[in-house]
Motif scaffolding. Structure first.
Motif, short mmCIF file in Angstrom:
data_model
loop_
_atom_site.label_atom_id
_atom_site.label_comp_id
_atom_site.label_asym_id
_atom_site.label_seq_id
_atom_site.Cartn_x
_atom_site.Cartn_y
_atom_site.Cartn_z
N VAL A 51 0.85 -1.18 0.00
CA VAL A 51 0.00 0.00 0.00
C VAL A 51 0.89 1.23 0.00
N LEU A 52 0.64 2.14 -0.94
CA LEU A 52 1.42 3.36 -1.00
C LEU A 52 0.97 4.30 0.11
N GLU A 53 1.94 4.83 0.82
CA GLU A 53 1.63 5.75 1.91
C GLU A 53 1.45 7.15 1.34
N ILE A 54 0.37 7.78 1.65
CA ILE A 54 0.11 9.16 1.23
C ILE A 54 0.50 10.09 2.36
N VAL A 55 1.51 10.92 2.09
CA VAL A 55 2.02 11.83 3.12
C VAL A 55 1.22 13.12 3.11
N PRO A 56 0.63 13.53 4.22
CA PRO A 56 -0.11 14.79 4.28
C PRO A 56 0.81 15.96 3.91
N LEU A 57 0.24 16.94 3.21
CA LEU A 57 1.02 18.09 2.79
C LEU A 57 1.68 18.80 3.96
N ALA A 58 0.99 18.82 5.10
CA ALA A 58 1.52 19.52 6.26
C ALA A 58 2.80 18.87 6.78
N ALA A 59 3.00 17.59 6.42
CA ALA A 59 4.18 16.89 6.93
C ALA A 59 5.39 17.05 6.03
N VAL A 60 5.20 17.69 4.85
CA VAL A 60 6.31 17.85 3.92
C VAL A 60 7.17 19.04 4.35
N ILE A 61 8.46 18.82 4.42
CA ILE A 61 9.40 19.89 4.79
C ILE A 61 9.98 20.48 3.51
N PHE A 62 9.83 21.79 3.34
CA PHE A 62 10.36 22.47 2.18
C PHE A 62 11.73 23.05 2.51
N GLN A 63 12.74 22.62 1.78
CA GLN A 63 14.12 23.07 2.03
C GLN A 63 14.51 24.07 0.95
N PRO A 64 14.78 25.32 1.31
CA PRO A 64 15.18 26.30 0.29
C PRO A 64 16.50 25.92 -0.35
N ALA A 65 16.69 26.34 -1.62
CA ALA A 65 17.92 26.04 -2.34
C ALA A 65 19.08 26.82 -1.73
N SER A 66 20.25 26.19 -1.75
CA SER A 66 21.46 26.86 -1.30
C SER A 66 21.93 27.83 -2.39
N ALA A 67 22.89 28.66 -2.06
CA ALA A 67 23.42 29.61 -3.04
C ALA A 67 24.02 28.88 -4.24
N ASP A 68 24.74 27.78 -3.99
CA ASP A 68 25.32 27.01 -5.09
C ASP A 68 24.24 26.40 -5.97
N GLU A 69 23.17 25.88 -5.33
CA GLU A 69 22.09 25.28 -6.09
C GLU A 69 21.35 26.32 -6.92
N GLU A 70 21.17 27.52 -6.34
CA GLU A 70 20.52 28.59 -7.08
C GLU A 70 21.35 29.02 -8.28
N GLU A 71 22.67 29.06 -8.09
CA GLU A 71 23.57 29.43 -9.20
C GLU A 71 23.51 28.38 -10.32
N ALA A 72 23.48 27.11 -9.92
CA ALA A 72 23.39 26.04 -10.91
C ALA A 72 22.06 26.09 -11.65
N HIS A 73 20.99 26.45 -10.91
CA HIS A 73 19.66 26.58 -11.51
C HIS A 73 19.65 27.68 -12.57
N GLN A 74 20.23 28.83 -12.23
CA GLN A 74 20.27 29.93 -13.18
C GLN A 74 21.10 29.58 -14.41
N ALA A 75 22.17 28.82 -14.22
CA ALA A 75 23.00 28.40 -15.35
C ALA A 75 22.21 27.47 -16.27
N SER A 76 21.39 26.59 -15.68
CA SER A 76 20.56 25.69 -16.47
C SER A 76 19.53 26.47 -17.29
N LEU A 77 18.92 27.48 -16.66
CA LEU A 77 17.95 28.31 -17.37
C LEU A 77 18.61 29.06 -18.51
N ALA A 78 19.82 29.56 -18.29
CA ALA A 78 20.54 30.27 -19.34
C ALA A 78 20.82 29.34 -20.51
N GLY A 79 21.13 28.07 -20.21
CA GLY A 79 21.35 27.10 -21.27
C GLY A 79 20.09 26.83 -22.07
#
Length: 237
Positions: free
Chosen positions: A189-217
């Motif tokens: 049985v697949l466990e359905i995780v309530p939205l309230a239990a999800v932890i949102f982790q903001p991107a680090s500076a390095d991850e944000e830089e890599a994201h912007q580089a991907s968008l530029a590509g």
């Protein structure tokens, strides 16, 4: 789904005036993957090529004189395309020639042998109105290398068109996003995780830089702005 990307070379432009097929090339896609099951034949058209056509494909009467006639490869071609979906650039041209060849042999027309036909020229015109949509232009637009294409060749053009078609019909083809998810074991049985239990982790500076580089590509590949860049750059209402 089985698809066949197909191209022909001919002695001229009009099968109604006696022009014939002198080369057929095709590659097979199964569930959007090239299988390596290709079809390729040079054909003796039993006539000379027009001067303009010869300049395009370079296949001389002498070269083709010992090649099989269409009647000798017709059944092999029919078996190859049977029940597949054809993908052709400017389909009416190639279908018209194939139907003329089949008619000479009292064989059914193409539409009675296949599941359907996709015309990539029609698709390209809808996606890129007002722009050049030749195979060479689409190769350039989608980053498909055609540097080795000095003359038209049916098999080479089919291989190029297959790459173009996959790029045209998969918006983020260069991003490896086709990730298979493991199916649960029988009875699990697949466990359905309530939205309230999800932890949102903001991107680090390095991850944000890599994201912007991907968008530029992506912007560079699209020769403009990708949808994500355009949306995030839009001022808030």
């Amino acid at each position: 789904m089985r698809q066949i990307v197909l191209d022909t070379e001919t002695t001229g432009l009009n099968p109604r005036t006696g022009d014939r097929i002198l080369e057929i090339g095709a590659v097979e896609l199964n569930n959007r993957m090239l299988t390596g099951n290709n079809f390729h034949h040079y054909i003796n058209p039993e006539r000379d090529s027009e001067e303009g056509a010869l300049a395009v494909h370079g296949l001389t009467t002498e070269f083709l004189s010992d090649k099989p006639k269409f009647a000798e490869i017709a059944q092999q071609l029919r078996d190859y395309i049977a029940d597949a979906e054809l993908i052709i650039h400017n389909a009416p041209f190639d279908i018209g020639f194939l139907n003329a060849e089949f008619k000479r042999l009292n064989m059914p027309p193409v539409h009675e042998q296949v599941r359907g036909v996709i015309d990539t020229l029609v698709q390209a015109k809808e996606m890129h109105p007002g722009k050049r949509n030749s195979l060479d232009a689409l190769c350039d637009r989608y980053g498909v290398s055609n540097a080795h294409r000095k003359l038209h060749g049916a098999l080479l053009d089919s291989e190029l068109l297959a790459d173009v078609y996959l790029a045209m019909t998969r918006g983020q083809n260069s991003l490896s996003m086709d990730v298979e998810e493991a199916a649960p074991a029988d009875g699990a049985v697949l466990e359905i995780v309530p939205l309230a239990a999800v932890i949102f982790q903001p991107a680090s500076a390095d991850e944000e830089e890599a994201h912007q580089a991907s968008l530029a590509g992506l912007d560079k590949a699209a020769k403009g702005q990708c949808i994500w860049t355009a949306v995030t750059a839009a001022p808030a209402a």
